[in-house]
Design a protein around this motif. Structure first.
Motif, PDB file in Angstrom:
ATOM      1  N   ARG A   1       0.843  -1.197   0.000  1.00 17.60           N
ATOM      2  CA  ARG A   1       0.000   0.000   0.000  1.00 17.60           C
ATOM      3  C   ARG A   1       0.884   1.255   0.000  1.00 17.60           C
ATOM      4  O   ARG A   1       1.938   1.272   0.624  1.00 17.60           O
ATOM      5  N   LYS A   2       0.439   2.275  -0.690  1.00 22.64           N
ATOM      6  CA  LYS A   2       1.180   3.528  -0.725  1.00 22.64           C
ATOM      7  C   LYS A   2       1.305   4.097   0.683  1.00 22.64           C
ATOM      8  O   LYS A   2       0.333   4.178   1.431  1.00 22.64           O
ATOM      9  N   GLY A   3       2.539   4.445   1.054  1.00 20.16           N
ATOM     10  CA  GLY A   3       2.796   4.987   2.380  1.00 20.16           C
ATOM     11  C   GLY A   3       3.104   3.944   3.428  1.00 20.16           C
ATOM     12  O   GLY A   3       3.513   4.273   4.540  1.00 20.16           O
TER      13      GLY A   3
ATOM     14  N   LYS B   1      12.188   4.449 -10.520  1.00 17.74           N
ATOM     15  CA  LYS B   1      10.860   4.343 -11.106  1.00 17.74           C
ATOM     16  C   LYS B   1      10.984   3.702 -12.479  1.00 17.74           C
ATOM     17  O   LYS B   1      12.075   3.655 -13.062  1.00 17.74           O
TER      18      LYS B   1
ATOM     19  N   LYS C   1       9.578   3.732   3.223  1.00 13.97           N
ATOM     20  CA  LYS C   1       8.175   4.011   2.963  1.00 13.97           C
ATOM     21  C   LYS C   1       7.903   3.891   1.471  1.00 13.97           C
ATOM     22  O   LYS C   1       8.627   4.449   0.645  1.00 13.97           O
ATOM     23  N   ALA C   2       6.884   3.164   1.122  1.00 13.49           N
ATOM     24  CA  ALA C   2       6.537   2.956  -0.285  1.00 13.49           C
ATOM     25  C   ALA C   2       5.724   4.146  -0.778  1.00 13.49           C
ATOM     26  O   ALA C   2       4.542   4.281  -0.444  1.00 13.49           O
ATOM     27  N   SER C   3       6.362   5.001  -1.564  1.00  6.78           N
ATOM     28  CA  SER C   3       5.678   6.194  -2.063  1.00  6.78           C
ATOM     29  C   SER C   3       5.210   6.049  -3.504  1.00  6.78           C
ATOM     30  O   SER C   3       4.321   6.758  -3.960  1.00  6.78           O
ATOM     31  N   ALA C   4       5.848   5.127  -4.240  1.00  8.62           N
ATOM     32  CA  ALA C   4       5.487   4.922  -5.640  1.00  8.62           C
ATOM     33  C   ALA C   4       5.961   3.542  -6.076  1.00  8.62           C
ATOM     34  O   ALA C   4       6.807   2.931  -5.439  1.00  8.62           O
TER      35      ALA C   4
ATOM     36  N   LEU D   1       2.108  -0.878  -6.324  1.00 11.57           N
ATOM     37  CA  LEU D   1       1.245  -0.399  -5.236  1.00 11.57           C
ATOM     38  C   LEU D   1      -0.135  -1.005  -5.363  1.00 11.57           C
ATOM     39  O   LEU D   1      -0.643  -1.249  -6.455  1.00 11.57           O
TER      40      LEU D   1
END
Length: 261
Positions: A172-174, A207, A231-234, A260
């Motif tokens: 999940r994002k974040g 990316k 933290k998974a931002s993208a 994500l």
């Protein structure tokens, strides 16, 4: 039967580099000289635990009568004189009347490294890794010859492997993403890969369509394992990247793509 070339004389420490000419110490007769030497195309010689490693030593040789041949080539570690390498022979290609480019083929068999020094007290096969030098004897058509020492310096390094695993996938994002991995390198004593401890390794991210950049670093534990959280931002790919040492190769792991939710 293969020819074994092993030199165990004491050797002084020297400055780093790939090409060195003229030789630091030499003797002979006449004007024949090695003017340029390139080992393995200018790259490090990487040796693993199974495959035989062949590499070339390219020498530019000059004499006013023309070059007859290269009669001998040896290579060994500059710090300790260890040289478990086979000289398989050389060929010369004439560039002009006075100059030829001679190429020697060398071979390192991982199966032989440990037995090479097995009679030496306290022998450590892995001490073979590090800076090596090249010696060569060249001959001219008019009888001139030159015994050249340290005509080039190069690195023989232990092969390494590096893995990456990012979880959870997808994420999940974040949310927190945990990235693990393991850095291992060749051990020439038992011919297996073992974890490389206490090494700083970069965690990198990119990316899709982009290039990798470093996010943070981590240090391998007592078994060569790596672990970091981000933290998974993208969406993108994660990998570990190791810069290498004077005795171990540089290695980047394969990227692990994370999407994500």
């Amino acid at each position: 039967m293969r020819r074994r070339i092993a030199v165990a004389s004491a050797v002084a420490a020297v400055a780093a580099g790939i090409v060195a000419a003229p030789a630091a110490h030499a003797e002979g007769r006449g004007d024949i000289r090695v003017t340029r030497t390139v080992v393995n195309g200018g790259g490090n010689v990487i040796v693993g635990v199974k495959d035989v490693k062949r590499f070339t030593i390219s020498m530019t040789v000059k004499d006013n009568s023309g070059v007859k041949k290269v009669s001998r080539v040896s290579a060994f570690n500059t710090a300790n004189g260890y040289g478990p390498v086979d000289y398989l022979g050389s060929t010369c290609k004439k560039s002009n009347k006075t100059t030829s480019v001679c190429t020697a083929t060398m071979q390192v068999d991982p199966a032989w490294i440990d037995s090479y020094g097995s009679g030496n007290r306290g022998w450590d096969a892995n001490a073979v890794a590090g800076e090596w030098q090249v010696n060569a004897t060249v001959q001219a058509n008019d009888g001139d010859y030159w015994i050249s020492d340290r005509i080039a310096l190069f690195k023989v390094k232990r092969a390494a492997s590096l893995t990456t695993d990012a979880t959870p996938e997808p994420v999940r994002k974040g949310a927190t993403l945990t990235v693990t991995g393991k850095l291992s390198r060749a051990n020439w004593t038992d011919r297996k890969y073992h974890g490389f401890t206490k090494q700083v390794v970069k965690l990198q991210y990119k990316k899709a369509g982009g290039s990798y950049s470093t996010v943070k670093t981590a240090t391998t534990d007592s078994k060569g394992n790596l672990r970091a959280t981000v933290k998974a931002s993208a969406a993108g790919s994660w990998r570990w990247a190791f810069a290498g040492t004077t005795t171990t190769m540089k290695v980047d792991s394969t990227g692990d793509a994370v999407t994500l939710k």
